[in-house]
Design an enzyme around this catalytic site. Structure first.
Site, mmCIF file in Angstrom:
data_model
loop_
_atom_site.group_PDB
_atom_site.id
_atom_site.type_symbol
_atom_site.label_atom_id
_atom_site.label_comp_id
_atom_site.label_asym_id
_atom_site.label_seq_id
_atom_site.Cartn_x
_atom_site.Cartn_y
_atom_site.Cartn_z
ATOM 1 N N LYS A 133 -1.628 -3.907 -3.502
ATOM 2 C CA LYS A 133 -0.215 -3.544 -3.632
ATOM 3 C C LYS A 133 0.477 -3.269 -5.175
ATOM 4 O O LYS A 133 1.219 -2.664 -5.266
ATOM 5 C CB LYS A 133 0.530 -4.873 -3.047
ATOM 6 N N SER A 150 -8.206 -4.605 1.911
ATOM 7 C CA SER A 150 -7.055 -4.465 1.231
ATOM 8 C C SER A 150 -6.724 -5.476 0.495
ATOM 9 O O SER A 150 -5.913 -5.450 -0.448
ATOM 10 C CB SER A 150 -5.827 -4.019 2.326
#
Length: 403
Positions: free
Chosen positions: A53, A303
């Protein structure tokens, strides 16, 4: 609506140099063996702030004008975007306010605050936090930083796609966990621009799956439920920007069960020695659920790795149960001295490990002089569970397994 260009993604890559890590890509022998082809893991769980992110967050904040930065930024997130925005704001000397769901994991909450953000807890899920963040932006003039639905966010996340093509030139398939679609859409934009032959696959938790219905309808459609351990991809509805990218560029999207998420997370921990969160495990689960389906070499993007230790302990147990590593049985024995010890000795001879024992004389179904013993056992897998049940039955016990 235009797709994010590869030139924009390349510019984001230059911008992020020195801010992020170029995360490693690791060959996974166990996944390769199970899938019948070469599988590699792109380790964004080792990224700064513990997830991908920061790439999109920094790219978005850097694109703000000095006046916008002076007013501060506000975001809503279940945890990873919050940390990315908070860290990016600290690097760019900008005030960050973050709204998180009331049930946000404590480690993510603490990490977000440690990067200097002011955190408010609002609502039971991300949708309520998004509403609160937008209201705050309207009231204060702070710039709202959407967790996925903005071209700069996609450009930042798309830098992972460029790294993958450099690290694995022979790449044939990339598998990406998806919630709102920022990572999936960004990676697809980068990969398809350079290598349109590479298949881009999305993976979503089936109990929080907005994408299948949205793609079928040709427009964003809310998910009917959000009941998944994978809070990082528990997104109610895609946005228009991510929907355009995913619907245009992504080849297929698969959904995975909670059991598959648990098994995948446990495999990463046990066999790859990598700690990942349930959202990241979705991509691994999709590959495990469909061995031989995707052409190799395959790159699976891990991720993120931000997981609450308490949730981790539950997920590990859930994964071991789903993988046939636990067995619960109820065994009826005579209520005589030494009967329980004899039963436990038989369990040991069958190679099972006793986790818990419950000894009960209170049951309307019990004959006088009998007791029920509830055993929780650790086994070596599904076939061993059946061997234990068969062995105890052959020893003359009345056994009721609870598979």
């Amino acid at each position: 609506m235009r797709l994010v260009s590869v030139d924009r993604i390349m510019a984001a890559r230059e911008l992020l140099a020195g801010v992020i890590r170029q995360t490693p890509i690791m060959h996974s022998r166990v996944l390769s063996e199970r899938c019948g082809g070469q599988v590699h893991l792109k380790c964004e769980n080792l990224q700064r702030t513990g997830s991908f992110k920061i790439r999109g967050a920094y790219t978005r904040l850097h694109g703000l004008t000095p006046e916008q930065r002076a007013r501060g930024v506000v975001a809503a997130s279940a945890g990873n975007h919050a940390q990315g925005v908070a860290y990016a704001a600290s690097l760019l000397d900008t005030r960050a306010t973050v709204f998180m769901p009331e049930g946000a994991p404590l480690p993510k909450l603490a990490a977000t605050r440690s990067y200097g953000a002011e955190v408010h807890l609002r609502g039971a899920g991300l949708q309520e936090s998004l509403v609160a963040a937008r209201e705050y932006a309207a009231e204060t003039g702070a710039e709202f930083i959407h967790p996925f639905d903005h071209p700069d966010i996609l450009a930042g996340q798309g830098t992972i796609g460029l790294e993958l093509l450099d690290q694995l030139p022979e790449l044939a398939t990339v598998v990406v966990a998806t919630g709102g679609g920022g990572l999936l859409g960004g990676v697809a934009a980068a990969v398809k621009a350079r290598r349109p032959d590479v298949r881009v696959i999305g993976a979503q938790a089936e109990s929080a799956a907005a994408w299948p219905a949205s793609l079928a309808a040709g427009a964003p459609v809310p998910a009917p439920e959000l009941r998944t351990m994978a809070d990082g991809i528990a997104v109610k509805e895609p946005g228009p920007v991510t929907f355009h990218h995913v619907s245009t560029l992504v080849d297929e999207i698969f959904t995975v069960s909670e059991e598959a998420l648990s098994r995948a997370l446990l495999l990463c921990l046990e066999r790859a020695k990598l700690l990942v969160e349930p959202a990241a495990a979705a991509a691994v689960a999709a590959v495990l659920d469909h061995p031989g389906r995707f052409p190799g070499p395959i790159a699976v993007i891990l991720s993120g790795g931000n997981i609450d230790p308490l949730l981790l302990s539950h997920v590990i147990q859930h994964g071991m149960t789903a993988g046939g590593r636990y067995l619960a049985v109820r065994v009826r024995i005579s209520d005589r001295p030494g009967s329980l010890a004899a039963l436990l000795a038989e369990v040991g001879e069958l190679g099972a490990n006793v986790i818990d024992v419950e000894h009960s004389r209170i049951s309307g179904a019990l004959a006088l002089g009998d007791v029920d013993v509830a055993l929780s056992l650790e086994t070596r897998g599904p076939s061993h569970r059946h061997e234990v049940v068969a062995g105890l039955t052959q020893a003359g016990h009345v056994v009721t397994p609870q598979f």
